[in-house]
Design an enzyme around this catalytic site. Sequence first.
Site, short mmCIF file in Angstrom:
data_model
loop_
_atom_site.label_atom_id
_atom_site.label_comp_id
_atom_site.label_asym_id
_atom_site.label_seq_id
_atom_site.Cartn_x
_atom_site.Cartn_y
_atom_site.Cartn_z
N LYS A 290 35.25 43.40 41.32
CA LYS A 290 35.96 43.95 40.17
C LYS A 290 36.14 45.45 40.36
CE LYS A 290 35.72 39.95 38.04
NZ LYS A 290 36.91 39.08 37.97
N SER B 125 41.80 37.29 40.62
CA SER B 125 41.45 38.24 39.55
C SER B 125 41.71 39.69 39.92
CB SER B 125 39.98 38.07 39.15
OG SER B 125 39.12 38.51 40.17
#
Length: 240
Positions: free
Chosen positions: A122, A77
Amino acid sequence: MDTEAQPTERDRSSRPSGTEQTSDPEGPEGRSRSAFSAWVADWVPGGRITVTLLVLLAFLLLVSTFVLRPFQIPSGSMERGLSIGDRVLVNKLAYRFGGRPQRGDIVVFDGTGFFGHGDYVKRVVGVGGDHVVCCDKDGRVQVNDRSVDESAFLYPGDRPSTVPFDVVVPDGTLFVLGDHRGDSSDSRDHLGSPGGGMVPVGKVIGRADWIVWPFGRATRLDRPDAYARVPAPAAEGADG
């Protein structure tokens, strides 16, 4: 006139008398420490080597608990910057003592209860008060009406988002996205979940500052310039 030489008395302090005690250079405290260390080394299997390793292990445990924490990247990701299996060091002091997450930081946080179970990594796109929108006429993310060029770190071929969104980030929370937008479950996917896809700042473990493994990819993870020109939120700017 008396010219007889007077006998001079020698300085008796220059030499010890036969009954004078000489000082112990080590002293009782030094002896007690040395004796204790020797006793521990004799008591522990492996002797001094084992004791040294135990002290080193305790030191590393303290560092991992309070200063730096290793974290293994579990998914793609955050490609292209972070690959599956990369080990990063998370700076747990980055947001202590008054520090706050900044746009562009890569953070590791505990997502239990609002993102899923476990820890996530993230990039921070919006902080408290920010108005985050996707997308502008050129397909870019906007933060506080400023379009952000994320091409320097987005996964090649990815668009900033195929999911439209228009959110105001509540105070004390973060809006986060993965760099591989086509392979990331992030704030966009949890807009309808408890917390609205926002990450509470209190759940942030720290900032990922270094890739340390594999050695061929070792590097410092600097904050990109893409968000440098984003203005403060309107309410914050009015107060300031």
